[in-house]
Enzyme design. Structure first.
Site, short mmCIF file in Angstrom:
data_model
loop_
_atom_site.label_atom_id
_atom_site.label_comp_id
_atom_site.label_asym_id
_atom_site.label_seq_id
_atom_site.Cartn_x
_atom_site.Cartn_y
_atom_site.Cartn_z
CB SER A 1 -64.71 29.31 -25.08
OG SER A 1 -66.10 29.10 -25.04
CG HIS B 1 -61.81 29.03 -21.00
ND1 HIS B 1 -63.06 29.56 -20.79
CD2 HIS B 1 -62.01 27.83 -21.55
CE1 HIS B 1 -63.97 28.70 -21.21
NE2 HIS B 1 -63.37 27.63 -21.66
CG HIS C 1 -67.01 29.18 -17.02
ND1 HIS C 1 -65.76 29.30 -17.57
CD2 HIS C 1 -67.89 29.57 -17.98
CE1 HIS C 1 -65.87 29.75 -18.81
NE2 HIS C 1 -67.16 29.93 -19.09
CE1 TYR D 1 -66.20 24.95 -16.72
CE2 TYR D 1 -68.22 26.04 -17.43
CZ TYR D 1 -66.88 25.71 -17.63
OH TYR D 1 -66.24 26.18 -18.75
CD GLU D 2 -63.14 27.67 -14.60
OE1 GLU D 2 -61.90 27.69 -14.66
OE2 GLU D 2 -63.86 28.63 -14.93
CB ALA E 1 -69.34 29.15 -27.26
CG MET F 1 -72.34 25.51 -19.11
SD MET F 1 -71.04 24.28 -19.08
CE MET F 1 -71.77 22.98 -20.12
CB SER F 2 -70.75 31.92 -19.22
OG SER F 2 -71.10 32.23 -20.55
CG ASN G 1 -73.14 22.57 -28.86
OD1 ASN G 1 -72.44 23.43 -28.34
ND2 ASN G 1 -74.17 22.02 -28.25
CG HIS H 1 -64.32 20.89 -25.93
ND1 HIS H 1 -65.13 21.94 -25.54
CD2 HIS H 1 -63.04 21.36 -25.89
CE1 HIS H 1 -64.37 23.00 -25.27
NE2 HIS H 1 -63.10 22.67 -25.47
I1 8IG Z 1 -70.14 25.75 -26.44
O1 8IG Z 1 -74.97 22.57 -25.42
C1 8IG Z 1 -71.64 25.12 -25.37
N1 8IG Z 1 -71.81 25.51 -24.11
N2 8IG Z 1 -75.10 24.21 -21.14
N3 8IG Z 1 -75.05 23.38 -23.30
C2 8IG Z 1 -74.52 24.17 -22.32
N4 8IG Z 1 -73.45 24.91 -22.49
C3 8IG Z 1 -72.87 24.87 -23.70
C4 8IG Z 1 -73.35 24.08 -24.74
C5 8IG Z 1 -74.50 23.29 -24.53
N5 8IG Z 1 -72.55 24.25 -25.79
#
Ligand code: 8IG
Length: 275
Positions: free
Chosen positions: A30, A61, A83, A85-86, A113, A211-212, A235, A247
């Site tokens: 992303s 995305h 992902h 999570y989707e 990211a 998450m990927s 972050n 976000h």
């Molecule tokens: I951008 O702080 C991003 N993706 N799990 N934790 C998780 N996934 C992320 C984060 C985060 N920041």
């Protein structure tokens, strides 16, 4: 998703691009989706025109494959990924990587990211992934093993190929782009971690949480391809940062880092495509 589906997608890509084989593939995380269009001779194939391809459902995305010329090598660029999570099954999540390897790619570059939890990491850092922790208890290789893809019990001792990591570090240094190194922990999401979960991951050795990437890396190693992983810390992970995650912060950091990330990829892709 069967082996035949993967073969059909790879044939469709060969037909559309005129390249029987591609050398390298990169998956854009992303914030990087626009990178593909900057590459010379980029030919766009929307994912919906590739049979069997899962279509991203998250705003921002993207959703196209590009074939481009990088240092004289045909390269596939995935702009947009799906992902877990989707709600996607893991064989959908790894479909693109399996298709790319079937289309000839011996090297897969995975970008993402992430949240930073390692000592000394700051938002905006680019980090070369050295290894991963799979904290999801899910694996793209569960189920019957198709021996045409790879072995039942693939080795994972060097997922992020040591030799290519050296190339990445040397190329980054020569390009004047700072590239740190760290271990990436895969969480399912879509909620970010609690501070306790971030501390857990950190004590287990994680520098990055995301998450990927991990399912794709596992599927690529299963098929014998080499993997390079690069993460942009957008972050600080929950509890490391004094402020709640947003976000908007993620997007601001991605925007601010895009030029550096692009400079790194411009140097790295030709080096890896000919490595
Ligand atoms: I951008 O702080 C991003 N993706 N799990 N934790 C998780 N996934 C992320 C984060 C985060 N920041």
């Amino acid at each position: 998703m069967s082996y035949e589906d993967i073969r059909a997608a790879a044939s469709a890509i060969a037909g559309r691009t005129g390249h029987d084989r591609h050398t390298l593939a990169i998956v854009l995380g992303s914030g990087l989706a626009g990178y593909a269009r900057s590459l010379p001779g980029a030919v766009e194939i929307p994912y919906e025109e590739i049979p069997g391809f899962p279509l991203p459902r998250v705003a921002g995305h993207g959703g196209s494959l590009f074939s481009a010329n990088v240092g004289g090598h045909p390269v596939l660029v995935f702009s947009g990924r799906v992902h877990t999570y989707e709600g996607w099954d893991l064989d959908d999540v790894v479909f693109g990587v399996r298709t790319a390897i079937t289309a000839g790619c011996g090297t897969i570059v995975l970008t993402n990211a992430s949240g930073g939890c390692g000592d000394g990491l700051e938002a905006g850092d680019l980090v070369l992934i050295t290894d991963h922790l799979n904290l999801t208890a899910r694996n793209p290789l569960t189920g019957l093993n198709d021996e045409r893809l790879g072995p039942r019990f693939p080795d994972m001792s060097d997922v992020y190929t040591t030799a290519l990591r050296s190339v990445a570090l040397e190329t980054a240094a020569a390009a004047g782009v700072e590239l740190k190194q760290g271990i990436y922990a895969w969480f399912l999401g879509p909620s970010y971690e609690t501070p306790a979960e971030v501390q857990m991951a950190k004590r287990l050795g994680a520098d990055l949480v995301g998450m990927s990437t991990v399912p794709e890396a596992i599927a690529a190693r299963h098929m014998g391809a080499s993997v390079v992983g690069i993460s942009l810390v957008t972050n600080l992970a929950a509890g490391i940062s004094p402020v709640p995650l947003s976000h908007a912060e993620v997007q601001e950091t991605a925007d601010a880092a895009r030029e550096r990330f692009t400079a790194l990829l411009d140097a790295l892709l030709p080096a890896l495509a000919s490595a």
